[in-house]
Scaffold this active site. Sequence first.
Site, short mmCIF file in Angstrom:
data_model
loop_
_atom_site.label_atom_id
_atom_site.label_comp_id
_atom_site.label_asym_id
_atom_site.label_seq_id
_atom_site.Cartn_x
_atom_site.Cartn_y
_atom_site.Cartn_z
N ALA A 35 0.81 -1.22 0.00
CA ALA A 35 0.00 0.00 0.00
C ALA A 35 0.85 1.27 0.00
O ALA A 35 0.42 2.32 -0.48
CB ALA A 35 -0.94 0.00 1.21
N HIS A 37 3.57 1.76 -1.78
CA HIS A 37 3.83 2.07 -3.19
C HIS A 37 2.59 2.67 -3.85
O HIS A 37 2.69 3.63 -4.61
CB HIS A 37 4.21 0.79 -3.95
CG HIS A 37 5.53 0.20 -3.54
ND1 HIS A 37 5.63 -0.96 -2.80
CD2 HIS A 37 6.79 0.62 -3.76
CE1 HIS A 37 6.90 -1.23 -2.60
NE2 HIS A 37 7.63 -0.30 -3.16
N GLU A 150 8.98 8.87 1.81
CA GLU A 150 9.85 9.43 2.85
C GLU A 150 10.43 8.36 3.77
O GLU A 150 11.31 8.66 4.56
CB GLU A 150 9.10 10.48 3.68
CG GLU A 150 8.83 11.76 2.91
CD GLU A 150 8.24 12.86 3.78
OE1 GLU A 150 7.90 12.58 4.96
OE2 GLU A 150 8.12 14.00 3.29
N ASP A 152 12.37 6.02 2.91
CA ASP A 152 13.78 6.04 2.49
C ASP A 152 14.17 7.50 2.31
O ASP A 152 14.43 7.96 1.18
CB ASP A 152 13.96 5.24 1.21
CG ASP A 152 13.64 3.77 1.41
OD1 ASP A 152 14.36 3.11 2.17
OD2 ASP A 152 12.67 3.29 0.81
#
Length: 281
Positions: A35, A37, A150, A152
């Site tokens: 979810a 992505h 966010e 990563d």
Amino acid sequence: MQVFYDRQSFSEYINALKEQNKKIGFAPTMGALHAGHISLYNAARKENDIVISSIFVNPTQFNNPEDLEKYPRTIEDDIQKLESSNLVDAVYIPKVEDIYPNGMERKHYDFGGIENEMEGAARPGHFDGVGTVVEELFLQVKPDNAYFGEKDFQQLKIIEKLVDVTDLDIKIHGVKIHREESGLAMSSRNMRLSEKEKEASSVIYKTLKKVDEWFRVISIPEIKKRVDEVFHRDDMELEYFLIADENTLKEVDFFSTDHSYRAFIVVNVGKVRLIDNMHLN
């Protein structure tokens, strides 16, 4: 939704869109979609005529061959999730030679030093690998807007630098961390956790929320001491916790009112490495 498995047919598709002056939104992935992505494509859908996904497990950003081998590959399931979302117009699933036609070599970039902080400190060349694949995908997809989570956060800052140093006319958008009900940041790695490990991992988010409270009233050394105490347990290993300036990503040991800060944490749960972060108000 159209699915492209080779560079030639995908290039023809993109060129046709460009001739029609369509605004393209893009979010690259390494698959094992969840979810989090889908939230990227939801953001892209609001601002673009066409939304494109890509799925490519990039070999040059893995320092550990075992991590590359274990990375989940769920192409059919991923395509189904993208199709069911009704947010994505096309997905590009290139072969290695479509991205690395001259062999798998990383380019070298000057990201102003942020590539050497945190994740980069222990993984030399990692962000050169990220930059290499993202630059190549940008050149092939030709997006107007690109979306990155966010979770990563360091990678997000690297991509912002990438478009500067390569002079690409692409606007980079950061999308808020998508979390499970427990607060655990959604990640492709979560599928490797047992239910018991997933439940235990909720302490990561709870700790970050505590850090946001402590940030207002106690010193950074004291905050770090308290976080260390939380993770003195058998089922988890705290790899690192730090508070950094959001722009330079350099660790700080005191606060200044004219800077923005973010807490970063990495915890190993069993054999699964989980990362998370939180902006500190």
